[in-house]
Every structure is written in C-alpha cells, then in structure tokens.
Design a protein around this motif. Sequence first.
Motif, PDB file in Angstrom:
ATOM      1  N   ARG A 153      20.904  73.927  81.155  1.00 49.67           N
ATOM      2  CA  ARG A 153      20.170  74.916  80.371  1.00 49.67           C
ATOM      3  C   ARG A 153      18.765  75.076  80.928  1.00 49.67           C
ATOM      4  N   TYR A 154      18.275  76.311  80.890  1.00 48.16           N
ATOM      5  CA  TYR A 154      16.908  76.604  81.300  1.00 48.16           C
ATOM      6  C   TYR A 154      16.141  77.112  80.086  1.00 48.16           C
ATOM      7  N   ASP A 155      15.008  76.465  79.786  1.00 45.97           N
ATOM      8  CA  ASP A 155      14.135  76.861  78.676  1.00 45.97           C
ATOM      9  C   ASP A 155      12.827  77.414  79.234  1.00 45.97           C
ATOM     10  N   LEU A 156      12.377  78.531  78.682  1.00 46.27           N
ATOM     11  CA  LEU A 156      11.114  79.139  79.074  1.00 46.27           C
ATOM     12  C   LEU A 156      10.234  79.281  77.838  1.00 46.27           C
ATOM     13  N   ASN A 157       9.047  78.673  77.880  1.00 51.42           N
ATOM     14  CA  ASN A 157       8.141  78.724  76.741  1.00 51.42           C
ATOM     15  C   ASN A 157       7.393  80.054  76.714  1.00 51.42           C
ATOM     16  N   PHE A 158       7.581  80.808  75.620  1.00 54.34           N
ATOM     17  CA  PHE A 158       6.821  82.036  75.409  1.00 54.34           C
ATOM     18  C   PHE A 158       5.445  81.725  74.826  1.00 54.34           C
ATOM     19  N   THR A 159       5.405  80.755  73.922  1.00 49.43           N
ATOM     20  CA  THR A 159       4.177  80.254  73.317  1.00 49.43           C
ATOM     21  C   THR A 159       4.325  78.735  73.223  1.00 49.43           C
ATOM     22  N   PRO A 160       3.326  77.993  72.765  1.00 47.77           N
ATOM     23  CA  PRO A 160       3.488  76.553  72.605  1.00 47.77           C
ATOM     24  C   PRO A 160       4.609  76.157  71.633  1.00 47.77           C
ATOM     25  N   THR A 161       5.049  77.073  70.755  1.00 42.22           N
ATOM     26  CA  THR A 161       6.086  76.728  69.779  1.00 42.22           C
ATOM     27  C   THR A 161       7.371  77.525  69.932  1.00 42.22           C
ATOM     28  N   VAL A 162       7.351  78.656  70.623  1.00 39.22           N
ATOM     29  CA  VAL A 162       8.532  79.524  70.759  1.00 39.22           C
ATOM     30  C   VAL A 162       9.033  79.501  72.197  1.00 39.22           C
ATOM     31  N   PHE A 163      10.341  79.386  72.373  1.00 37.73           N
ATOM     32  CA  PHE A 163      10.925  79.360  73.708  1.00 37.73           C
ATOM     33  C   PHE A 163      12.219  80.170  73.738  1.00 37.73           C
ATOM     34  N   GLY A 164      12.573  80.627  74.922  1.00 36.96           N
ATOM     35  CA  GLY A 164      13.856  81.267  75.164  1.00 36.96           C
ATOM     36  C   GLY A 164      14.698  80.375  76.054  1.00 36.96           C
TER      37      GLY A 164
END
Length: 259
Positions: A97-108
């Motif tokens: 799985r690849y996670d990308l942080n949009f903000t310090p608390t939200v990720f895709g």
Amino acid sequence: MRSTPSFVLIGTLGALLAGSALAQSQPDGVLRGSLGLGASLASGNTKASSLSLNADAVRETAGDKITAYGRALRTSAKNQATGQSETTGDQLRAGGRYDLNFTPTVFGFGGLDLERNKFANLKLRGLASVGAGYHLIKTPSQSLDVFGGLAYTADRYVAGTVVGDSATPRTSYSYASLLLGEEYAQALTPTTALKQRLVVLPNLKDRGEYRANLDLGLAVAMTQALSLNVGLGVAYNSDPGAGIKSTDSLFTTGVTMKF
C-alpha cells in the motif's frame, strides 16, 4: 502390544501470517523490515510437517509511506500405518500500500493484495483498493487510523462453485465493494507492543454480502533484533461458495528478526 514412540521437533524463527507485529515505522525515509521463518516436524504414528514464512517492510517520510508484506503457510501430514499423505494447509498472502499525506491528519492511499487458500477453494484473489483516511491519534507510542474507499475484487476458484448472483457453478467472480477499516497500534511498555487491524468489504454487486478481516498481534522484544510474537487472524466471508465455511481463523506464535 508395544506402542510406537512419537517424536516431535519444533523450530521457529519468525512470526506466522497475519497478526504478527509489523516492522516499526519512523518518518525518516529509512527502509525497515522484519523476516521470520517457522517450521515444525512430527514423527511416530503420524508424520506431519509445516513451513511458514513472514515478511514485512515499511518506508516512511513526512509526506508519504510505503508498506509491503508477504505471508505463506504450507502443512502436510502422513499416516504411517496406511502410508497415505496429504497437504493439510496451503495459504499465501502478499500485497502493498502507498499512503500520501494531504495534511498532517488526512491521507490518501492505493493498495494491491493477492491471496491464495486451496482449502477455501480460492485459487487466486486479487484486490485493488483506493481511498482516504484520517489519523485520529498519532504519537510515538500510540496511533489510530480510520480509512475508507472503494475496492475491486477478482476471484478465481480451484473448483467451480455457486457464489454471488449465479445459480450455476462458476470458476471466477469479480465485484466492486466499499472498503471500511481501522488500524490501531500501541506501545504497552518499552518492550511490548500491540497492533490491531479491521477491514470490512461490503459487496456492491451482491448487496448484503461482505467480507471482513481482523488481525491482532502482540510483540515482546527479547533483544534489539528479536521479538516474541503472538498473533490471531480471522477472515469472514458471508458468501464463500457452496460447501465452504464462512470463517477461517489462525492462531500463531513465533520469533521475528528485524532489520
């Protein structure tokens, strides 16, 4: 009659399958992993053996995270009196799985998982997923993530079975589903860590059917490189096919080597 003596040899180096503690993650861009190998051998009236492999890897930065895993288990038994032997367990799971942080608390995230389980009539299952999540808790000693999205599952079966909306046996079945999950980790003490993960996949093609996976793991550090692990994995499928049980569970113990 003189009884035949039995001899059991068990050697374990590694956590077995899902539920074992994953490699520790730190946002420094360094690749970390854990590797384990488990084996058992019994002889006497019944000759039995098992072999398992477990591997995890993680690389995290302040902006993203990559995780990968692999699990394999194979067991066999032979009746010494009759000479008959058979495979009693054959499971394989792998993915990433690849996670990308949009903000310090939200990720895709986007992920791909593969699975095989001969005794659940599953020749191969592919699961592709995409979605977003939220870090409810993220501290050095505790973390809690919730996530959701969409997934697409493609199943191929060892033997044709009645599954889904078909009244006749089929050898494959594909469908879209929702993906809902949460993941929790906590350092109970400086040497003991707990991890738990739950994922539910409601079927969008055949409404009312769903799959769910629950993994629990407890790791106790023995040295900087070795940890003792206890794990429990439970998989549920509300529509596994004719003649197949809905629930599979696996309790494991072992020792993991980190790198």
